[in-house]
Design a protein around this motif. Structure first.
Motif, mmCIF file in Angstrom:
data_model
loop_
_atom_site.group_PDB
_atom_site.id
_atom_site.type_symbol
_atom_site.label_atom_id
_atom_site.label_comp_id
_atom_site.label_asym_id
_atom_site.label_seq_id
_atom_site.Cartn_x
_atom_site.Cartn_y
_atom_site.Cartn_z
ATOM 1 N N LYS A 1 0.816 -1.217 0.000
ATOM 2 C CA LYS A 1 0.000 0.000 0.000
ATOM 3 C C LYS A 1 0.850 1.268 0.000
ATOM 4 O O LYS A 1 0.319 2.380 0.039
ATOM 5 N N GLY A 2 2.158 1.121 0.005
ATOM 6 C CA GLY A 2 3.048 2.271 0.016
ATOM 7 C C GLY A 2 3.082 2.997 1.347
ATOM 8 O O GLY A 2 3.306 4.217 1.396
ATOM 9 N N LEU A 3 2.891 2.255 2.451
ATOM 10 C CA LEU A 3 2.851 2.853 3.780
ATOM 11 C C LEU A 3 4.081 2.441 4.584
ATOM 12 O O LEU A 3 4.529 1.290 4.504
ATOM 13 N N ASP A 4 4.618 3.363 5.360
ATOM 14 C CA ASP A 4 5.732 3.057 6.242
ATOM 15 C C ASP A 4 5.220 2.393 7.514
ATOM 16 O O ASP A 4 4.154 2.769 8.041
ATOM 17 N N LEU A 5 5.984 1.429 8.025
ATOM 18 C CA LEU A 5 5.620 0.707 9.243
ATOM 19 C C LEU A 5 6.678 0.934 10.307
ATOM 20 O O LEU A 5 7.876 0.830 10.036
ATOM 21 N N LEU A 6 6.223 1.232 11.521
ATOM 22 C CA LEU A 6 7.118 1.449 12.648
ATOM 23 C C LEU A 6 6.712 0.522 13.789
ATOM 24 O O LEU A 6 5.563 0.545 14.234
ATOM 25 N N ALA A 7 7.641 -0.326 14.245
ATOM 26 C CA ALA A 7 7.374 -1.182 15.404
ATOM 27 C C ALA A 7 7.446 -0.346 16.673
ATOM 28 O O ALA A 7 8.355 0.476 16.839
#
Length: 356
Positions: A222-228
């Motif tokens: 989806k072109g989204l950044d993910l941050l844990a």
């Protein structure tokens, strides 16, 4: 611009309030205000370049850029109705931080946890809130056209593009509109047009998000950044004195506190940069859109500076930190005189010369 507004949204019991508590935690305790049922916490943007400039100039005022995190409270009576009841409030956000539960076996409803489905459900709620707004406006314009009022036809054409995108499952942020068309619908503040950062609210056993492979893949598609983000751990880190945080982070395989990483990700996602002004009175960071010019930067400081703009004395922060003074930068040939069309770079230290 004023403080960057980053709104925390998510499914019920996804843990966004725990994430918010960790984001606004300090060694002195949490600091936040309330607006209705929503909670707002403003934090300073950490920037070692600005801190180094402060140490050199010893100013009377030190003003970092700011980010305001907003813990969005969905009214109890709005269960199942998505974000529609909060449309106007959410429209004020610069971006959304979408918190997804990524720990445990069951979600807040007691069902087997499916982090990807939770992500898609919240994104769908944003799109449906936009669709409701679009359909209502389209109906109004079509009624006007039937009465012979045709001035809304250009807007109608753009709204139909938006509706088609939503109907096909596309977020409006992925719909490229020419500037003149975007202007026609900018007042709607469409929710699915806003940038989204995804926060995987992980458990203590997975602070770096290694077990979030499926969610990470969905975000990439989806072109989204993910941050844990392990909320209890991050709250504990934030409560420590800065000098005590490094060792704690290293023990858990983290390079920086999640708050810092989230702010950096927000700047990258929103295409923002920082430039600085320095002096004995004040050392300050200013936030600017990447690609903006020196005249726009002058207007951020004061509209009179943009109106009377003559030139911008510019040097990059690392050079000024190394040379200590503008005079030394000038002697080394590093101080530049730029016109109003100069594209400001991240980390520029600028002094605007303007006519009065």
């Amino acid at each position: 611009m004023a403080a960057l507004l980053l709104y925390l949204i998510g499914a019920r019991a996804a843990g966004k309030t725990a994430v918010f508590d960790a984001l606004i935690q300090t060694p002195e305790g949490p600091h936040f205000a309330t607006r209705g049922g929503h909670r707002l916490g403003t934090v300073k943007v950490p920037d070692p370049r600005l801190a180094a400039l402060r140490d050199i100039f010893q100013p009377k005022k030190y003003i970092p850029a700011e980010v305001t995190f907003v813990d969005v409270a969905l009214p109890a009576h709005a269960e199942g109705s998505g974000f529609g009841p909060l449309n106007a409030f959410l429209g004020e956000a610069d971006a959304f931080a979408l918190v997804v539960q990524s720990f445990g076996e069951t979600d807040g409803a007691g069902k087997p946890l499916d982090s990807v489905a939770q992500l898609e459900s919240v994104l769908l709620d944003l799109a449906m809130a936009d669709l409701e707004k679009v359909e209502r406006r389209v109906e109004k314009i079509e009624q006007d056209v039937k009465r012979g009022l045709k001035q809304g036809l250009p807007e109608l054409a753009v709204l139909q593009k938006c509706k088609a995108a939503i109907d096909s499952g596309r977020a409006l942020r992925d719909l490229e509109l020419p500037a003149e068309e975007q202007k026609l619908v900018s007042s709607f503040s469409f929710l699915s047009q806003k940038r989204v950062l995804v926060i995987a609210n992980t458990g203590d056993a997975d602070p770096t998000g290694e077990q979030c492979a499926a969610l990470r893949t969905a975000c990439q598609e989806k072109g989204l950044d993910l941050l844990a983000f392990c909320a209890p751990l991050e709250a504990e880190i934030a409560a420590l004195a800065p000098g005590d945080q490094a060792g704690f982070l290293q023990d858990y395989g983290l390079r920086e506190p999640a708050r810092t990483r989230l702010i950096q990700a927000a700047y990258q996602t929103l295409n923002l940069i920082s430039f600085f002004t320095v002096g004995e009175d004040e050392v300050r960071a200013w936030t600017l859109r990447r690609g903006d010019n020196a005249e726009t930067a002058a207007g951020k400081i004061h509209t009179d500076l943009a109106r009377g703009f003559i030139r911008a004395e510019t040097v990059d922060a690392p050079t000024l930190i190394e040379k200590k003074t503008h005079a030394a930068c000038r002697e080394a040939g590093k101080l530049r005189l730029e016109g109003k069309g100069y594209i400001v770079q991240d980390g520029d230290v600028i002094e605007i010369r303007a006519s009065t």
